[in-house]
Design a protein around this motif. Sequence first.
Motif, short mmCIF file in Angstrom:
data_model
loop_
_atom_site.label_atom_id
_atom_site.label_comp_id
_atom_site.label_asym_id
_atom_site.label_seq_id
_atom_site.Cartn_x
_atom_site.Cartn_y
_atom_site.Cartn_z
N VAL A 28 0.91 -1.28 -0.06
CA VAL A 28 0.01 -0.06 0.21
C VAL A 28 1.07 1.30 -0.05
N GLY A 40 2.66 2.35 -2.84
CA GLY A 40 1.55 2.40 -4.18
C GLY A 40 1.11 4.18 -3.49
N LEU A 41 0.93 4.01 -2.36
CA LEU A 41 0.33 5.56 -2.05
C LEU A 41 1.91 6.36 -2.09
N SER A 76 -0.95 2.70 -8.77
CA SER A 76 -1.15 1.08 -8.14
C SER A 76 -0.91 -0.14 -8.83
N LEU A 133 2.11 -0.55 -6.42
CA LEU A 133 1.67 -1.58 -5.68
C LEU A 133 1.54 -3.18 -5.90
N TRP A 169 -5.04 -4.28 -2.19
CA TRP A 169 -5.08 -2.88 -2.86
C TRP A 169 -6.44 -1.95 -2.82
N TYR A 222 -5.71 0.32 -0.71
CA TYR A 222 -5.47 1.03 -0.97
C TYR A 222 -5.60 2.14 -2.02
#
Length: 197
Positions: free
Chosen positions: A7, A10-11, A16, A19, A155, A158
């Motif tokens: 997460v 991804g952040l 994505s 991630l 996912w 996120y």
Amino acid sequence: MGWPLAVSAGLIERRSRALVAALWPLTIGHLLAIFVVILPFALLIALVGWQQRIQIGASLLVIGFGIFRFVNRRHPRTLARIGPTQLGLWSFAVAIAHGAGLMLVPIYLGLCRAADLGNGHEAVGALINANLTMAVMVSVIHSVAMVAAGGFLAWLVYRYLGLRFVSRSWFNLEATWAFSLMLVGGISLAISLVSRY
């Protein structure tokens, strides 16, 4: 517990794909951690005369590790900033520290009796005891299933919850996990000692 780092990746990159890319090194690190722990025990099982001593030692090791985790429950916050290239090493180190391979040791060493096992554990025990190749395959399937479940959870967090949820609701399950290690180790030790007499 590697999904929070997926997460985070991804952040940090706001994609994505980052991630998903983070899941590969997490898988490899977790799988290597299982192999490092389970392969020595796979070789030790050949020493049938020492089996009960090994069972007792493994039980004491699980209990000791549970006590260590209970005393040292702190979860470092700086881990959220690990970059994707370092995730494999992180996954390996944490999976070793958290006992990823140790959870398979009681089944492999026969600490779990057939009467005490559910169908799934009994099947895994039979597969692991078949030969070394099968033990490796069981470990691979375990790692893939673990990463698939963790990746899906990462996912979801996120995609739908984001950074605000993660930073405000961070939870620490170290005490519960440590207690479960001590309990399982204690049960395994009791079974080993009772079967001795």
